[in-house]
Scaffold this active site. Structure first.
Site, PDB file in Angstrom:
ATOM      1  N   CYS A 109      31.821  40.971  44.571  1.00 33.44           N
ATOM      2  CA  CYS A 109      32.864  40.546  43.636  1.00 33.44           C
ATOM      3  C   CYS A 109      33.232  39.084  43.917  1.00 33.44           C
ATOM      4  CB  CYS A 109      34.095  41.438  43.785  1.00 33.44           C
ATOM      5  SG  CYS A 109      35.424  40.956  42.668  1.00 33.44           S
ATOM      6  N   CYS A 153      40.444  38.634  46.995  1.00 30.96           N
ATOM      7  CA  CYS A 153      41.543  39.509  47.440  1.00 30.96           C
ATOM      8  C   CYS A 153      41.405  39.731  48.954  1.00 30.96           C
ATOM      9  CB  CYS A 153      41.507  40.834  46.695  1.00 30.96           C
ATOM     10  SG  CYS A 153      41.411  40.625  44.902  1.00 30.96           S
ATOM     11  N   CYS A 177      40.188  43.081  50.556  1.00 37.90           N
ATOM     12  CA  CYS A 177      39.109  43.845  49.931  1.00 37.90           C
ATOM     13  C   CYS A 177      37.727  43.611  50.551  1.00 37.90           C
ATOM     14  CB  CYS A 177      39.070  43.541  48.445  1.00 37.90           C
ATOM     15  SG  CYS A 177      37.810  44.531  47.604  1.00 37.90           S
ATOM     16  N   CYS A 199      38.409  58.741  38.318  1.00 33.04           N
ATOM     17  CA  CYS A 199      38.596  57.288  38.207  1.00 33.04           C
ATOM     18  C   CYS A 199      37.288  56.579  38.550  1.00 33.04           C
ATOM     19  CB  CYS A 199      39.665  56.809  39.180  1.00 33.04           C
ATOM     20  SG  CYS A 199      41.211  57.689  38.992  1.00 33.04           S
ATOM     21  N   CYS A 252      39.985  57.592  34.091  1.00 31.56           N
ATOM     22  CA  CYS A 252      40.677  56.344  34.438  1.00 31.56           C
ATOM     23  C   CYS A 252      39.612  55.323  34.836  1.00 31.56           C
ATOM     24  CB  CYS A 252      41.624  56.606  35.605  1.00 31.56           C
ATOM     25  SG  CYS A 252      42.460  55.132  36.207  1.00 31.56           S
ATOM     26  N   CYS A 277      48.279  52.618  35.060  1.00 30.99           N
ATOM     27  CA  CYS A 277      48.343  52.970  36.480  1.00 30.99           C
ATOM     28  C   CYS A 277      48.459  51.647  37.233  1.00 30.99           C
ATOM     29  CB  CYS A 277      47.065  53.720  36.864  1.00 30.99           C
ATOM     30  SG  CYS A 277      46.926  54.030  38.634  1.00 30.99           S
ATOM     31  N   ARG A 320      51.337  58.000  43.404  1.00 31.03           N
ATOM     32  CA  ARG A 320      50.081  58.383  44.059  1.00 31.03           C
ATOM     33  C   ARG A 320      50.005  57.899  45.498  1.00 31.03           C
ATOM     34  NH1 ARG A 320      45.651  57.341  40.383  1.00 31.03           N
ATOM     35  NH2 ARG A 320      46.437  59.318  39.659  1.00 31.03           N
TER      36      ARG A 320
HETATM   37  S1  SF4 Z   1      40.141  44.084  44.792  1.00 31.53           S
HETATM   38 FE1  SF4 Z   1      38.018  43.652  45.503  1.00 31.53          FE
HETATM   39  S2  SF4 Z   1      36.742  44.342  43.824  1.00 31.53           S
HETATM   40 FE2  SF4 Z   1      38.801  44.139  42.988  1.00 31.53          FE
HETATM   41  S3  SF4 Z   1      38.940  42.061  42.192  1.00 31.53           S
HETATM   42 FE3  SF4 Z   1      39.650  41.933  44.308  1.00 31.53          FE
HETATM   43  S4  SF4 Z   1      37.834  41.425  45.510  1.00 31.53           S
HETATM   44 FE4  SF4 Z   1      37.119  42.162  43.522  1.00 31.53          FE
END
Ligand code: SF4
Length: 349
Positions: A75, A79, A82, A119, A151, A211, A283
């Site tokens: 990705c 984040c 993540c 989901c 979802c 959600c 949740r």
């Molecule tokens: S949470 Fe992870 S998968 Fe989702 S946008 Fe951020 S980096 Fe990408």
């Protein structure tokens, strides 16, 4: 007559610090009010949340959801929590979009194991029109045909994409706020808080249920937690589903060394969420693997009424289905039926 004899249409709570005259279904909470709730003594807070929970929900029912990563890793976003970000070396196995048959097969297995909501998560910054999105629409149609609530969490979404998902039968779209607007830039720099709110608006306009929740344990302050709940509770209507995640620190991510969240903080966050958004399904999400049975029982008492079942939560470990069944038996809980949607009891209005 109020259900179970509680009269909470207008509740007066007295503790050593605050006297709150509380309308229970509100979109105009103030930061100070939510902070006062957050700081209420622990047992009083549990009592209050549990009372509200019983007013709006059957306390013996818990929604069982299953989460499948339909596209993992690589990705472009940053984040900080993540392991799927391409920017961090976390050793997860990336894969491109799964074939339809595999997704449907997994959904069928989840349904057989007791899940009523399925989901699908894709590690995308945003949805792009094209064959991959068309494939996701097929997945939504097929899982919907199994009689499960479907979802998706696919990143940012335009209004027309949301409408296409709705037409395919999507029941819910997950897009978490993660934290407060003020703390957000410490966690993500590749898109804005307003981008997030805009996607939530697009989902709502398409008639899909929302959600949206957040993560605690990322180094945020109590005020950040309160502000995130303030933003969520100011949405009208409130999100139908509010996941509360405890950070799972993953080595290789910028938050890999964060101290784990205590069960007390988690329960407190759930109680406040239950109180400020009484109709929402709250949740218990990431981090459940680290909770004892007793801790989870407290969370259910405090108003959590949804869990993810299955040994994986996207890329992270989660309790096994058998353990959950055992816990449900122990606590006398049963799985909520699909599409039930909790009706507000008339006296609560
Ligand atoms: S949470 Fe992870 S998968 Fe989702 S946008 Fe951020 S980096 Fe990408």
């Amino acid at each position: 007559m109020c259900w179970r004899g509680y009269c909470l249409g207008r509740e007066v709570l007295v503790n050593e610090h605050v006297l709150i005259n509380m309308e229970i279904l509100r979109h105009n909470w103030t930061e100070k009010e939510i902070l006062d709730v957050y700081k209420t003594t622990f047992l009083e807070l549990i009592y209050r949340a549990a009372s509200i929970h019983r007013k709006f929900h059957n306390p013996l029912e818990v929604q069982v959801s299953s989460l499948l990563s339909i596209k993992t890793g690589a990705c472009p976003e940053d984040c900080a929590y993540c392991p799927q970000s391409a920017r961090y070396k976390t050793g997860i196995e990336a894969h491109s979009l799964l074939p339809l048959e595999k997704v449907v097969e997994t959904a069928k297995r989840s349904k057989k194991a007791g899940a009523t909501r399925f989901c699908m998560g894709a590690a995308w910054r945003e949805v792009k029109d094209g064959h991959e999105f068309d494939n996701v629409l097929e997945m939504v149609k097929s899982v919907n045909a199994l009689g499960m609530e479907v979802c998706c969490t696919l990143g940012m979404l335009t209004e027309s994409q949301a409408r296409r998902l709705a037409d395919a039968g999507l029941y819910a779209y997950n897009h978490n706020l993660d934290t407060s607007r003020e703390y957000y830039s410490e966690i993500i720099t590749t898109r804005t808080y307003d981008n997030r709110l805009n996607t939530i608006r697009n989902v709502r306009k398409a008639g899909i249920t929302v959600c949206s929740g957040g993560i605690i344990g990322m180094g945020e302050s109590i005020r950040d937690r309160v502000k995130m709940l303030l933003t969520l509770s100011s949405l009208n209507p409130h999100p139908e589903s509010v996941p509360i995640n405890a950070l799972i620190p993953v080595k290789g991510t910028p938050l890999g060394n964060q101290k784990p969240v205590s069960i007390w903080e988690m329960v407190r966050m759930i109680t406040v969420t239950r109180i400020v958004m009484p109709k929402a399904v709250v949740r218990l999400s990431a981090g459940r693997i680290n909770m004892s049975k007793e801790g989870q029982a407290l969370c259910f008492l405090a108003g959590a009424n949804s869990i993810f079942a299955g040994d994986k939560l996207l890329t992270q470990p989660n309790p096994e289905v058998n353990e959950d069944l055992e816990l449900f038996k122990l606590l006398g809980l049963k799985a909520r039926k699909a599409f039930k949607g909790y009706k507000i009891r008339e006296e609560a209005l």
